[in-house]
Design a protein around this motif. Sequence first.
Motif, mmCIF file in Angstrom:
data_model
loop_
_atom_site.group_PDB
_atom_site.id
_atom_site.type_symbol
_atom_site.label_atom_id
_atom_site.label_comp_id
_atom_site.label_asym_id
_atom_site.label_seq_id
_atom_site.Cartn_x
_atom_site.Cartn_y
_atom_site.Cartn_z
ATOM 1 N N VAL A 24 98.091 24.666 0.192
ATOM 2 C CA VAL A 24 96.871 24.706 0.999
ATOM 3 C C VAL A 24 96.529 23.281 1.415
ATOM 4 C CG1 VAL A 24 94.508 25.544 1.122
ATOM 5 C CG2 VAL A 24 96.124 26.600 -0.486
ATOM 6 N N GLY A 25 96.632 22.987 2.718
ATOM 7 C CA GLY A 25 96.393 21.635 3.226
ATOM 8 C C GLY A 25 97.709 20.991 3.620
ATOM 9 N N GLY A 26 97.834 20.654 4.914
ATOM 10 C CA GLY A 26 99.107 20.133 5.414
ATOM 11 C C GLY A 26 99.061 18.655 5.703
ATOM 12 N N SER A 27 98.364 17.899 4.849
ATOM 13 C CA SER A 27 98.323 16.454 5.016
ATOM 14 C C SER A 27 99.440 15.844 4.153
ATOM 15 C CB SER A 27 96.932 15.991 4.613
ATOM 16 O OG SER A 27 96.786 14.622 4.782
ATOM 17 N N LEU A 47 99.598 25.978 4.629
ATOM 18 C CA LEU A 47 98.511 26.519 5.447
ATOM 19 C C LEU A 47 97.501 25.406 5.729
ATOM 20 C CD1 LEU A 47 98.078 29.902 3.552
ATOM 21 C CD2 LEU A 47 99.503 29.397 5.550
ATOM 22 N N GLU A 48 97.317 25.078 6.993
ATOM 23 C CA GLU A 48 96.473 23.943 7.381
ATOM 24 C C GLU A 48 95.370 24.423 8.316
ATOM 25 O OE1 GLU A 48 95.873 20.634 6.765
ATOM 26 O OE2 GLU A 48 94.418 20.896 8.392
ATOM 27 N N ASP A 50 93.394 22.629 10.353
ATOM 28 C CA ASP A 50 93.347 21.982 11.677
ATOM 29 C C ASP A 50 94.477 22.461 12.581
ATOM 30 O OD1 ASP A 50 91.208 20.416 11.040
ATOM 31 O OD2 ASP A 50 92.386 18.584 10.695
ATOM 32 N N THR A 150 94.774 27.638 10.209
ATOM 33 C CA THR A 150 94.703 28.690 9.191
ATOM 34 C C THR A 150 93.909 28.172 8.004
ATOM 35 O OG1 THR A 150 96.887 29.450 9.863
ATOM 36 C CG2 THR A 150 96.112 30.191 7.724
ATOM 37 N N ARG A 151 92.777 28.806 7.755
ATOM 38 C CA ARG A 151 91.885 28.341 6.681
ATOM 39 C C ARG A 151 92.077 29.224 5.467
ATOM 40 N NH1 ARG A 151 86.213 29.435 6.260
ATOM 41 N NH2 ARG A 151 86.525 30.704 8.113
ATOM 42 N N TYR A 217 83.685 0.982 5.835
ATOM 43 C CA TYR A 217 84.750 0.379 6.634
ATOM 44 C C TYR A 217 84.360 0.412 8.105
ATOM 45 C CZ TYR A 217 88.713 0.640 3.333
ATOM 46 O OH TYR A 217 89.584 0.453 2.315
ATOM 47 N N GLY A 325 97.230 15.250 -4.929
ATOM 48 C CA GLY A 325 96.685 14.299 -3.958
ATOM 49 C C GLY A 325 95.221 13.989 -4.224
ATOM 50 N N GLY A 336 95.008 0.804 -1.195
ATOM 51 C CA GLY A 336 96.098 1.391 -0.406
ATOM 52 C C GLY A 336 97.098 2.211 -1.196
HETATM 53 C C1 LIG Z 1 89.542 4.491 4.316
HETATM 54 C C2 LIG Z 1 90.817 4.910 3.657
HETATM 55 C C3 LIG Z 1 91.944 4.101 3.722
HETATM 56 C C4 LIG Z 1 93.114 4.458 3.051
HETATM 57 N N1 LIG Z 1 94.199 3.632 3.105
HETATM 58 C C5 LIG Z 1 95.317 3.981 2.458
HETATM 59 C C6 LIG Z 1 96.473 3.144 2.497
HETATM 60 O O1 LIG Z 1 96.475 2.054 3.055
HETATM 61 N N2 LIG Z 1 97.592 3.569 1.858
HETATM 62 C C7 LIG Z 1 97.632 4.771 1.189
HETATM 63 O O2 LIG Z 1 98.670 5.110 0.624
HETATM 64 N N3 LIG Z 1 96.558 5.578 1.138
HETATM 65 C C8 LIG Z 1 95.414 5.231 1.745
HETATM 66 N N4 LIG Z 1 94.343 6.067 1.700
HETATM 67 C C9 LIG Z 1 94.431 7.356 0.979
HETATM 68 C C10 LIG Z 1 95.135 8.424 1.813
HETATM 69 O O3 LIG Z 1 94.496 8.619 3.057
HETATM 70 C C11 LIG Z 1 95.177 9.757 1.038
HETATM 71 O O4 LIG Z 1 95.338 9.521 -0.322
HETATM 72 C C12 LIG Z 1 96.350 10.578 1.518
HETATM 73 O O5 LIG Z 1 96.139 10.908 2.853
HETATM 74 C C13 LIG Z 1 96.551 11.866 0.731
HETATM 75 O O6 LIG Z 1 95.496 12.717 0.990
HETATM 76 P P1 LIG Z 1 95.636 14.275 0.771
HETATM 77 O O7 LIG Z 1 96.831 14.776 1.491
HETATM 78 O O8 LIG Z 1 95.504 14.577 -0.664
HETATM 79 O O9 LIG Z 1 94.292 14.833 1.446
HETATM 80 P P2 LIG Z 1 93.757 14.713 2.929
HETATM 81 O O10 LIG Z 1 94.516 13.707 3.697
HETATM 82 O O11 LIG Z 1 92.298 14.563 2.815
HETATM 83 O O12 LIG Z 1 94.101 16.129 3.580
HETATM 84 C C14 LIG Z 1 93.543 17.345 3.185
HETATM 85 C C15 LIG Z 1 94.051 18.422 4.156
HETATM 86 O O13 LIG Z 1 93.625 19.711 3.724
HETATM 87 C C16 LIG Z 1 93.196 20.459 4.855
HETATM 88 N N5 LIG Z 1 92.280 21.491 4.359
HETATM 89 C C17 LIG Z 1 91.094 21.309 3.719
HETATM 90 N N6 LIG Z 1 90.554 22.483 3.372
HETATM 91 C C18 LIG Z 1 91.419 23.448 3.793
HETATM 92 C C19 LIG Z 1 91.419 24.876 3.710
HETATM 93 N N7 LIG Z 1 90.429 25.555 3.116
HETATM 94 N N8 LIG Z 1 92.463 25.550 4.240
HETATM 95 C C20 LIG Z 1 93.508 24.875 4.832
HETATM 96 N N9 LIG Z 1 93.534 23.543 4.934
HETATM 97 C C21 LIG Z 1 92.519 22.829 4.414
HETATM 98 C C22 LIG Z 1 92.551 19.401 5.745
HETATM 99 O O14 LIG Z 1 92.433 19.825 7.088
HETATM 100 C C23 LIG Z 1 93.533 18.242 5.568
HETATM 101 O O15 LIG Z 1 94.606 18.327 6.466
HETATM 102 C C24 LIG Z 1 93.155 5.696 2.333
HETATM 103 C C25 LIG Z 1 92.026 6.512 2.259
HETATM 104 C C26 LIG Z 1 90.867 6.120 2.888
HETATM 105 C C27 LIG Z 1 89.641 6.990 2.726
#
Ligand SMILES: Cc1cc2nc3c(=O)[nH]c(=O)nc-3n(C[C@H](O)[C@H](O)[C@H](O)COP(=O)(O)OP(=O)(O)OC[C@H]3O[C@@H](n4cnc5c(N)ncnc54)[C@H](O)[C@@H]3O)c2cc1C
Length: 475
Positions: A24-27, A47-48, A50, A150-151, A217, A325, A336
Amino acid sequence: MTLDELERYDADAVEYCGDRAVVVGGSVAGLLAARVLADGFDEVLVLERDEVPDEPVQRDGVPQATQIHALLEAGRATIEDCCPGYCESLLAAGGVLLDGARDLRFYDQGGYLADGPRRMPFYAATRPLFEDVLREHVTAGRSVTVQDRTRVTDFLLDDDGDAVVGVERREGTGDAERVPADVVVDATGRASRTPRWLEANGFPAPPVEDVPIDVGYATVAVERPPGGRKTMLAMASAPRTRGEAVFPVEGDRWLVNVHGVAGDHPPADLDGVREFAASLPTDAAATTLSEHEIRGDVHAYRFPSSRRRYYERLDTVPEGLLVVGDALASFNPIYGQGMSVAALEALALHRALAADGTTGLPERFFENAAPVVDHAWEMAVGADAPFAPGNAPVPGRVAAFGRYFDHVMRAAQDDGHLREALMRVIAMQDSPTALVRPRVLRRVAAAEVRNARARRSTTGSALRRLASALGSRFA
Ligand SMILES: Cc1cc2nc3c(=O)[nH]c(=O)nc-3n(C[C@H](O)[C@H](O)[C@H](O)COP(=O)(O)OP(=O)(O)OC[C@H]3O[C@@H](n4cnc5c(N)ncnc54)[C@H](O)[C@@H]3O)c2cc1C
């Protein structure tokens, strides 16, 4: 745990685990989890919420993507192991390969760190580019599918109520649909609702630790001439609440960032950013803004606290449910580390799958992931300790490490080997304990002695000048 302490990715280590895993979440964290799950499952469905076009774009679900992102060595090496050719694709798409030993001008404790003795590659690009190239690699020729718009609205439990067996999802405004899965991974980021879902379904929620930092920031893109490689970092560092960074990215741009912790936030308009930049200890951000064409708006972002959810401390977690994550832990982003932590967590998941498939997987994964999170957590929280509001308690060991880190930073201004030792810890290659190895301690002590002598001789010569001035006046 760091890159050098973990067993690296092994393509043959995981046996068949099941029909389907849902992420759940395609980041970044979700894609990396999907990549390692693909070794054991017939199908991995990401499933993402956005819309995810086939190009690097800023999207609502990842608001931090407007800010500077660098990929550190632990992340680079791990992603490259799982997705061979990732870095080459990143470079081909305009990402920038930098040398952390020399290209990066690193300012702290009143001066720049000396150049390091050996190359230390790391990558700069926009966050959308890091993710776009990763998605290409994770989905190419594998059983991973990303379904966007897809939420996920619920996790499904089995009849006994003790194992997660799928999710409920909605596409756009459509009806809810049930998607069965052997494993469900929450990669929804910092706002993860899993703790609330657990409580609502009779499970304990994980203990949560929130360490306030209140960082703001402001980042703006400026034109970068061909070959321009200026890269600098001056993190807010106690007692200085303000900092700056300039990083080259694709599209012949620099991202220029100014930031402030403990509520000392920069304004979100260009004039305000310039004024804020003029108050910083170096002129790097200010001159980059004044000497080059501005390309786009100022993007502001606020980050209230480092937050960690201790799933590894729970006695009961439903079978089949994992969290990765930022949903597991998110750290003051100045350091970072987020994408690299996500990569090492994917490695922890890979090892947990290799050990015994899906049997007891959550427990094994959370146990494997905890030491990875520990490293980044202790570094970020330790370095931020002096900014803790109202002297909020920070564990003594963590605060002491933060203070020692400052000593090493100071000593590294004259000693490239110390810079290398520091950069390896920041890049999550080495554990912070590497900084208390005898040869590092010796170098730090030698620098302290040199600095003390310099201070004494500066004070001595100032006193001599004063004495002779006084002497000539009163002679
Ligand atoms: C200001 C800032 C600067 C940063 N700089 C760095 C850096 O220099 N280097 C580094 O390594 N990291 C950095 N990071 C951290 C980095 O951005 C995150 O750690 C990384 O993106 C991993 O995030 P994630 O995939 O866990 O979550 P996120 O990137 O937050 O993604 C979550 C995903 O889940 C989806 N989602 C949420 N709810 C649902 C749902 N119910 N159903 C389906 N999809 C859903 C969202 O749409 C999103 O795509 C930084 C963070 C910030 C805030």
